[in-house]
Design an enzyme around this catalytic site. Structure first.
Site, PDB file in Angstrom:
ATOM      1  N   LYS A  35      11.501  -5.417  -0.156  1.00  0.00           N
ATOM      2  CA  LYS A  35      11.781  -3.932  -0.540  1.00  0.00           C
ATOM      3  C   LYS A  35      11.273  -2.940   0.407  1.00  0.00           C
ATOM      4  O   LYS A  35      10.410  -3.391   1.464  1.00  0.00           O
ATOM      5  CB  LYS A  35      11.139  -3.645  -1.983  1.00  0.00           C
ATOM      6  CG  LYS A  35       9.470  -4.096  -2.063  1.00  0.00           C
ATOM      7  CD  LYS A  35       8.761  -4.181  -3.320  1.00  0.00           C
ATOM      8  CE  LYS A  35       7.247  -4.474  -3.259  1.00  0.00           C
ATOM      9  NZ  LYS A  35       6.789  -4.691  -4.555  1.00  0.00           N
ATOM     10  N   TYR A 254      -6.262  20.577  15.844  1.00  0.00           N
ATOM     11  CA  TYR A 254      -6.348  21.641  14.791  1.00  0.00           C
ATOM     12  C   TYR A 254      -7.811  21.643  13.879  1.00  0.00           C
ATOM     13  O   TYR A 254      -8.285  20.323  13.870  1.00  0.00           O
ATOM     14  CB  TYR A 254      -5.298  21.015  13.688  1.00  0.00           C
ATOM     15  CG  TYR A 254      -3.840  21.323  14.088  1.00  0.00           C
ATOM     16  CD1 TYR A 254      -3.489  22.654  14.308  1.00  0.00           C
ATOM     17  CD2 TYR A 254      -2.951  20.510  14.412  1.00  0.00           C
ATOM     18  CE1 TYR A 254      -2.231  22.905  14.702  1.00  0.00           C
ATOM     19  CE2 TYR A 254      -1.556  20.677  14.690  1.00  0.00           C
ATOM     20  CZ  TYR A 254      -1.260  21.869  14.948  1.00  0.00           C
ATOM     21  OH  TYR A 254      -0.042  22.382  15.434  1.00  0.00           O
TER      22      TYR A 254
HETATM   23  C1  LIG Z   1       5.918  -6.024  -4.285  1.00  0.00           C
HETATM   24  C2  LIG Z   1       6.194  -7.337  -5.133  1.00  0.00           C
HETATM   25  C3  LIG Z   1       5.719  -8.426  -4.846  1.00  0.00           C
HETATM   26  C4  LIG Z   1       5.213  -8.791  -3.338  1.00  0.00           C
HETATM   27  O1  LIG Z   1       4.024  -8.185  -3.592  1.00  0.00           O
HETATM   28  P1  LIG Z   1       2.843  -8.629  -2.258  1.00  0.00           P
HETATM   29  O2  LIG Z   1       1.774  -8.179  -2.444  1.00  0.00           O
HETATM   30  O3  LIG Z   1       3.381  -7.737  -1.081  1.00  0.00           O
HETATM   31  O4  LIG Z   1       2.950 -10.118  -1.919  1.00  0.00           O
HETATM   32  C5  LIG Z   1       5.969  -9.368  -5.718  1.00  0.00           C
HETATM   33  N1  LIG Z   1       6.386  -9.106  -6.839  1.00  0.00           N
HETATM   34  C6  LIG Z   1       6.838  -7.851  -7.431  1.00  0.00           C
HETATM   35  C7  LIG Z   1       7.554  -7.650  -8.688  1.00  0.00           C
HETATM   36  C8  LIG Z   1       6.745  -6.937  -6.569  1.00  0.00           C
HETATM   37  O5  LIG Z   1       7.072  -5.682  -6.967  1.00  0.00           O
END
Ligand SMILES: *Cc1c(COP(=O)(O)O)cnc(C)c1O
Length: 357
Positions: A35, A254
């Site tokens: 993702k 800044y």
């Molecule tokens: C993002 C996600 C993962 C992976 O999680 P990590 O902590 O990056 O390993 C697994 N399951 C679901 C449902 C997620 O949304």
């Protein structure tokens, strides 16, 4: 010449980290979680680096279609499921597996004619209280889905709120075991942190994300990525584009947030918050200049940061800078900035070119 900032993506490190999951979870099939554009690394790099995965899992249906265009013919799981009837049609057409976590999603599925059956991961809320059906409804939900003509295989799924803390996932695990016991379905519970406790967590499927990119799912100080056998995938580099000589009392950037206490040499570096470098990184955040560790000083700007090179006399315009990666763990920079590696990696901006190797 383009601006010197570059994110180099090491696909061999990706394959190494995937092999690490295999070693930890030998009996499980692996959803490589990709993702957020593969946690900022790019979906094409992920397709290449995780070629040995059993499945890809992500949220964005457009990216899932892109994975098909990149030639991936295996399973793809949509982690938040379908948002509309059109999504259900696309999922059916492209053979995506779909998470179902609301009655509304079941209703849309029931009202949408589909060209072929869709495999469903039914998500249960075992204590995180984010997405998922209550376990008390499992009979009803599973009966409805398993008797539905458009539903293929069912898998039971849950997600842990605190798998990064010792034993804090065991209560959720027990609820998940209680609900899945005796049912003829595969299960999926482990994220990266829980993959390190696979002997207890188990499941036919695991869903690692962050560990595949070589960052720790735990606290950087107690369980850093290197100690977990993970290899960093993204190295974010840039160069010095200016040098300033400060007298005591001169303020930098800044807000004049950093004031020199002695004669100091400051390098100006081509990276800022519009590239994804965290604006909250304070004076003292580590950075590598010409391979030497030094510290950020003053406020992070949109396109630039300033770094103390008083003790690095060889630093000049064009000297290479590593913001994080192969020689400086992203988790360490994240900890200095009060966040986690996940946020830094996923925030690397589209304007930063990716070099996949
Ligand atoms: C993002 C996600 C993962 C992976 O999680 P990590 O902590 O990056 O390993 C697994 N399951 C679901 C449902 C997620 O949304």
């Amino acid at each position: 010449m383009p601006r010197p900032i570059l994110a180099t993506i090491d696909t061999r490190a990706m394959a190494h980290n995937l092999a690490r999951v295999r070693h930890l979870c030998p009996s499980a099939r692996i959803h490589a979680v990709v993702k957020a554009d593969a946690y900022g690394h790019g979906i094409a790099a992920a397709r290449q680096g995780f070629a040995e995965a059993d499945s890809f899992a992500l949220i964005e249906i457009e990216r899932a279609i892109e994975l098909r265009q990149l030639g991936w013919r295996g399973p793809i799981l949509l982690l938040e499921g379908c948002f509309s009837a059109l999504d259900w049609q696309a999922a059916s057409e492209h053979r995506f597996d779909v998470v179902v976590h609301t009655d509304e999603q079941i209703a849309t599925l029931a009202a949408t004619p589909l060209p072929r059956r869709v495999n469903v991961h039914v998500k249960f809320n075992t204590g995180m209280h984010r997405l998922g059906f209550s376990p008390t409804r499992s009979r009803d939900v599973l009966t409805r889905l398993s008797t539905h003509a458009a539903v293929g295989e069912l898998t039971l799924m849950t997600h842990f709120a605190r798998a990064d803390e010792p034993d804090q996932h065991l209560e959720q695990l027990k609820r998940f075991r209680d609900l899945s016991a005796g049912l003829p379905y595969a299960t999926s519970a482990a994220n990266s942190a829980a993959c390190f406790d696979f002997e207890r967590v188990g499941g036919e499927w695991v869903r690692p994300g962050i560990m595949l990119y070589g960052a720790t799912p735990f606290s950087h100080t107690t369980r850093p990525a290197a100690a977990l056998g993970l290899a960093p995938v993204m190295t974010l580099t840039t160069e010095i584009i200016g040098i300033q000589h400060l007298r005591p009392g001169d303020a930098v950037g800044y807000g004049g947030a950093y004031v020199a206490g002695k004669p100091e040499r400051i390098a100006v570096i081509a990276a800022g918050y519009a590239d994804g470098y965290p604006r909250h990184a304070p004076t003292g955040t580590p950075i590598l200049v010409g391979g030497h560790r030094t510290r950020l000083v003053g406020r992070v700007s949109m396109d630039k940061i300033t770094v103390d090179v008083t003790d690095l006399p060889l630093a000049r315009i064009g000297t290479a800078v590593e913001l994080w990666g192969a020689n400086l763990p992203v988790d360490e920079v994240a900890a200095a900035a009060g966040t986690i590696g996940y946020e830094l990696l996923t925030a690397v901006a589209p304007r930063v070119p990716r070099l996949v190797r």
